[in-house]
Design an enzyme around this catalytic site. Structure first.
Site, short mmCIF file in Angstrom:
data_model
loop_
_atom_site.label_atom_id
_atom_site.label_comp_id
_atom_site.label_asym_id
_atom_site.label_seq_id
_atom_site.Cartn_x
_atom_site.Cartn_y
_atom_site.Cartn_z
N LYS A 250 27.29 82.89 59.67
CA LYS A 250 26.41 81.97 58.95
C LYS A 250 25.14 81.66 59.73
O LYS A 250 25.04 81.91 60.94
CB LYS A 250 27.18 80.71 58.56
CG LYS A 250 28.21 81.03 57.47
CD LYS A 250 28.83 79.84 56.81
CE LYS A 250 29.71 80.30 55.64
NZ LYS A 250 30.41 79.18 54.99
N ARG A 285 38.24 82.40 57.32
CA ARG A 285 37.61 83.34 56.39
C ARG A 285 36.52 84.07 57.17
O ARG A 285 35.56 83.45 57.64
CB ARG A 285 37.01 82.59 55.20
CG ARG A 285 36.36 83.49 54.15
CD ARG A 285 35.77 82.64 53.03
NE ARG A 285 35.19 83.47 51.98
CZ ARG A 285 33.96 83.96 51.98
NH1 ARG A 285 33.15 83.68 53.02
NH2 ARG A 285 33.51 84.70 50.99
#
Length: 309
Positions: A250, A285
């Site tokens: 991210k 995840r």
């Protein structure tokens, strides 16, 4: 001692004896198996984006054959769960039609099941029609970045089909969520939101054992918000559900770790994931399955060795 967090106050350690029995049970009771997987060790959810525009790997697995091959590779690398999505929810992403999203994900799920791949499959969608089609094709879990709020039919779908659900916090729509997000107390506000969504599921007949919660790292949060949520992740165990952490590749990892390209953010992603494991996350995840699995195995061995020593 456990960490206590109250809105407007810093996190502090308090003796377990100060907590009521229901709170102690929610915090410390072993979590029930999820999707047939025990949660006594970290579980890895491998990301498969069947999209042209996802922030990390958009377009690479849009063709069905490429997507199926990628799914097999993720399982071989150690993924316990496959998370398949046909709509990007990266910052600035536009909404995809139901028909297009179904056309992207359902053939892949069908192909995997036809090949005898039995690993649990998560469908990453906000839309009940897409989720229903994916469940019919063989999906086991609905991973909804809107915590079942985007589509009013999603809650009844989860309750009626018996699938598991991941409730994620997001502030705003993906298209605009990173435009100056603000909180008075990000940990308290995200916790309160997820607590309310868990209660909505319970009221609809969805048991806690079928619910995951996800603080939504990067979804309407600054880098500082993301760091505060990872640092305070243990607070979410108070909800009595398994906790999923999704930090992989991210933007904040690139900003802090000086890695503008998402493909170069694997080391920082693993560092953040390990901090999540320290705070009790049961599911990670990730895009980089083999590397994360190796790190998690070493982390577990060290933790168990330390406890034994």
């Amino acid at each position: 001692m456990v960490a206590e967090h109250r809105p407007g106050h810093p996190v502090r350690l308090v003796p377990v004896s100060e907590l009521g029995a229901p709170v102690r049970a929610r915090l410390s009771a072993p979590r029930a198996p999820l999707l047939g997987l025990s949660l006594d060790r970290p579980r890895i959810m491998g990301v498969l984006n069947v999209t042209p525009d996802s922030f990390s790997d958009g377009g690479r697995f849009l063709a069905r054959a490429d997507a199926v091959a990628r799914a097999r590779a993720l399982i071989a690398a150690g993924a316990d769960i496959l998370d398949i999505g046909g709509e990007s929810t990266r910052p600035g992403a536009e909404t995809v039609s139901v028909a297009d999203e179904i056309a992207r994900v359902v053939p892949v799920i069908e192909a995997l099941r036809e090949e005898g791949i039995a690993a649990p499959i998560s469908i990453d969608t906000r839309k009940a029609e897409v989720a229903r089609a994916a469940i019919t094709a063989g999906a086991d879990l609905l991973n909804d970045v809107s915590a079942l709020e985007y589509d009013p039919a999603s809650l009844d779908l989860v309750a009626g089909t018996g699938v598991s659900v991941c409730l994620m916090h997001a502030k705003g729509d993906p298209r605009t969520m990173q435009e100056a997000p603000a909180y008075d107390d990000v940990l308290a506000e995200v916790h309160a939101y997820l607590a309310a969504r868990v209660e909505a599921c319970l009221a609809a007949g969805v048991p806690r054992a079928r619910i995951l919660v996800d603080p939504g790292i990067g979804f309407g949060k600054t880098a500082a918000h993301n760091l505060a949520l990872i640092d305070g992740l243990a607070a979410f165990h108070d909800l009595g559900c398994a906790v999923l952490l999704g930090v992989s590749r991210k933007r904040f990892i690139g900003a802090i770790g000086h890695a503008p390209s998402p493909a170069d953010r694997m080391p920082g992603s693993i560092a953040a994931a390990l901090q999540g494991l320290r705070r009790g996350a049961q599911v990670l995840r990730v895009h980089d399955v083999a590397e994360t699995r190796q790190a998690a195995l070493l982390w577990t061995a060290i933790e168990e060795g330390g406890a034994g020593g």
